[in-house]
Design an enzyme around this catalytic site. Structure first.
Site, PDB file in Angstrom:
ATOM      1  N   ASN A   4     -20.248  16.943  -0.317  1.00  0.00           N
ATOM      2  CA  ASN A   4     -20.573  17.902   0.730  1.00  0.00           C
ATOM      3  C   ASN A   4     -21.249  19.155   0.161  1.00  0.00           C
ATOM      4  OD1 ASN A   4     -20.648  19.541   2.989  1.00  0.00           O
ATOM      5  ND2 ASN A   4     -18.691  18.845   3.756  1.00  0.00           N
ATOM      6  N   ASP A   5     -20.472  20.022  -0.448  1.00  0.00           N
ATOM      7  CA  ASP A   5     -21.031  21.290  -0.922  1.00  0.00           C
ATOM      8  C   ASP A   5     -22.157  21.102  -1.935  1.00  0.00           C
ATOM      9  OD1 ASP A   5     -19.276  22.720   0.639  1.00  0.00           O
ATOM     10  OD2 ASP A   5     -17.738  22.791  -0.908  1.00  0.00           O
ATOM     11  N   VAL A   6     -22.084  20.031  -2.729  1.00  0.00           N
ATOM     12  CA  VAL A   6     -23.056  19.859  -3.812  1.00  0.00           C
ATOM     13  C   VAL A   6     -24.429  19.421  -3.306  1.00  0.00           C
ATOM     14  CG1 VAL A   6     -21.311  19.350  -5.528  1.00  0.00           C
ATOM     15  CG2 VAL A   6     -22.350  17.477  -4.264  1.00  0.00           C
TER      16      VAL A   6
END
Lengths: 465, 101
Positions: free
Chosen positions: A390-392
């Protein structure tokens, strides 16, 4: 005092030569671990060094208590062997923390024995024993907390006002007790105070840190244990401990910096702020909508693609989907699709952790690209398959200055022609930040448990014949 | 070992550690951290000496705990590192994927 007496020339020479050999084997082993081709042999070399050092130490002059030594080695060794053999690859980070804490505790124990006995002979020796004991004790209790947090035994981060003040106070107290021991020596009270306060300091330093930052902290404690071992080596005049401890101390420090940089965090930030867990300030509502897609359609898309880049995240590992995904990729490779895996440094619980998880599933390491290698390849990819990450892959990190992840290097999955996101449900990532990638025009959401979805995709591709 | 020689050893070992790690690809960072964790398990020899030369019950008790913990560090570190590294395999003959490194 542990200096090898000169009278026993034979034993002394044998021990010195063996420790020298151990140092050579350790450094060669670490060097071999720096390439995947020779890495396996690296740990075997280092293991041989450890065996040599351990056996020859039994011949150390002036030794007694052999039954106790044997019992302790067997007990500690068997427990560690058993736990190390059965731990799941996903739980590896906390296991490393646990073993590391044990090393710190051992260094502190050596300091305690030497200091309770009356110091290291000279003031310098005592000071080094004190320093090693302090650092080792901090590493021991800190690593225990890190283990507890990642294992889910400690769920909350305990924070209160003035926490850092308490830590500084504990450090000052420990240093004072250590200084008094060095200056006046031989007082058991000082030693007890030093080690007690150091243990509390490890707790106070680690309890407020969130789970996401734990890998950096574990790496830091790994370096600290190395340093503690090196200091105790000085106090004991043991060259093998000095060299091995110092090598790990400096290597661990570098590794800690690399990890912190990969996570877009400075070390000071990790230790003295609480972002690792607190949800970040949410960015404004994102335009566009989430567009769902069915597994059968994704199967067709993948089967007829020229190039597919898989972006695995920790969500995939939690769902134990890596085997299914690799099975899917093998089908695609047989069809002539070029498949690559893109791994962000923080894709697992610590840098390199995802590589271990993929290796466990049988993915050859040359299909895996790290951030710098793979980012140029997204432009030519037909499909970027995001699984539990997700964040990456959040483009907000490039654009949104107000976002807590702004500036973090990300995988440029948004540049692929099509983006498929396999996700358990709607919701924000580990950091609590909305992902702009999910709302892009070329993104489709494939909802479901990663393992189940993987099986459906395999069926879909097989159905195409 | 005089103080200044010990200082030289310290300095050279520090540079060695730094150099050895700086060439490691990210894919090996976790096994490497585990491997370096194993290497500081050498604390076992210090703990053995501390227990071997202990006299009072207090020294013996602490020494016993020290050896126990150190053995756990060394053995556990070895087992998990070896398990991880054993899994890394190349696909040389199997696929047409571009294989660098």
């Amino acid at each position: 005092m542990a200096v090898v007496p000169g009278g026993l020339l034979g034993a002394r020479t044998l021990i010195q030569a063996s420790y020298f050999l151990t140092a050579v084997l350790f450094i060669t082993g670490l060097k071999r671990m720096s390439s995947p081709l020779s890495a396996r042999s690296g740990i075997v070399w280092a293991g041989a060094g450890m065996l040599v050092a351990t056996l020859v130490t039994l011949a150390y002059p002036g030794m007694s208590n052999y039954p106790l030594i044997g019992a302790a080695i067997v007990l500690g060794g068997v427990l560690a062997w058993w736990s190390g053999k059965r731990v799941a690859m996903t739980d590896m980070p906390q296991m490393i923390a646990l073993y590391n804490g044990m090393g710190g505790g051992a260094a502190a124990s050596i300091a305690a024995v030497e200091l309770y006995r009356g110091g290291g002979g000279s003031q310098v020796g005592t000071a080094l024993a004190v320093a090693g004991g302090l650092i080792g004790a901090v590493s021991f209790s800190g690593s225990a907390i890190a283990f507890g947090k990642l294992q889910g035994l400690i769920r909350r981060s305990i924070r209160f006002r003035g926490q850092q003040f308490v830590s500084v106070l504990l450090l000052a107290g420990a240093l004072l007790a250590g200084a008094l021991e060095v200056l006046h020596g031989g007082a058991a009270g000082y030693v007890t105070g030093l080690l007690g306060l150091a243990l509390l300091l490890g707790l106070a330093m680690t309890l407020p840190i969130g789970g996401a930052d734990m890998p950096v902290v574990i790496s830091l404690y790994n370096a600290l244990t190395g340093l503690a071992v090196g200091f105790e080596g000085f106090a004991l005049h043991n060259a093998a401990m000095i060299i091995a401890g110092t090598v790990v101390g400096s290597a661990g420090t570098l590794l800690t910096q690399l990890m912190a940089r990969a996570m877009n965090r400075s070390l000071g930030n990790v230790l003295f702020s609480g972002f690792g867990e607190a949800p970040g300030a949410s960015t404004g509502p994102l335009s566009g909508s989430l567009k769902p897609i069915e597994a059968a359609d994704v199967g067709v898309m993948l089967a007829f693609a020229h190039k597919v880049i898989v972006v695995p995240g920790y969500g995939m590992a939690v769902a134990q989907a890596q085997h299914k995904i690799w099975e899917l990729c093998q089908l695609l490779i047989e069809r002539g699709v070029m498949v690559r895996f893109a791994i962000h440094p923080v894709a697992g619980r610590m840098p390199g952790h995802m590589n271990v998880l993929l290796a466990e599933a049988g993915v050859p390491y040359d299909l895996i690209g790290d951030l710098e290698q793979i980012n140029a390849e997204f432009d030519t990819a037909d499909v970027a398959l995001i699984i539990g990450a997700n964040d990456v892959v959040n483009p907000v990190a490039r654009t949104e200055k107000s976002s807590p992840i702004y500036g973090m290097p990300i995988l440029n999955a948004d540049r692929a022609k099509n983006v498929i996101v396999i996700k358990r449900g709607q919701g924000a990532g580990f950091s609590g930040i909305e992902n702009a990638l999910f709302y892009l025009d070329n993104t489709r959401m494939l909802y479901g448990d990663a393992q189940k979805v993987g099986a459906e995709l395999i069926q879909a591709v097989k159905a195409l014949g | 070992m005089t103080g200044i020689v010990a200082l030289y050893i310290f300095m050279l070992a520090a540079f060695t550690g730094y150099e050895v790690i700086s060439r490691v690809p990210v894919i090996l960072h976790t096994p490497l951290m585990s491997g370096s964790n194993f290497v500081h398990g050498i604390v076992l020899v210090g703990a053995m000496v501390a227990l071997g030369q202990a006299h009072t019950p207090l020294e013996k008790s602490i020494g016993f705990i020290g050896v126990l913990l150190a053995a756990g560090n060394a053995v556990g570190g070895y087992v998990v590192t070896e398990r991880m590294l054993r899994m890394f395999k190349s696909s040389k003959a199997r696929s047409g994927a571009p294989g660098e490194r």
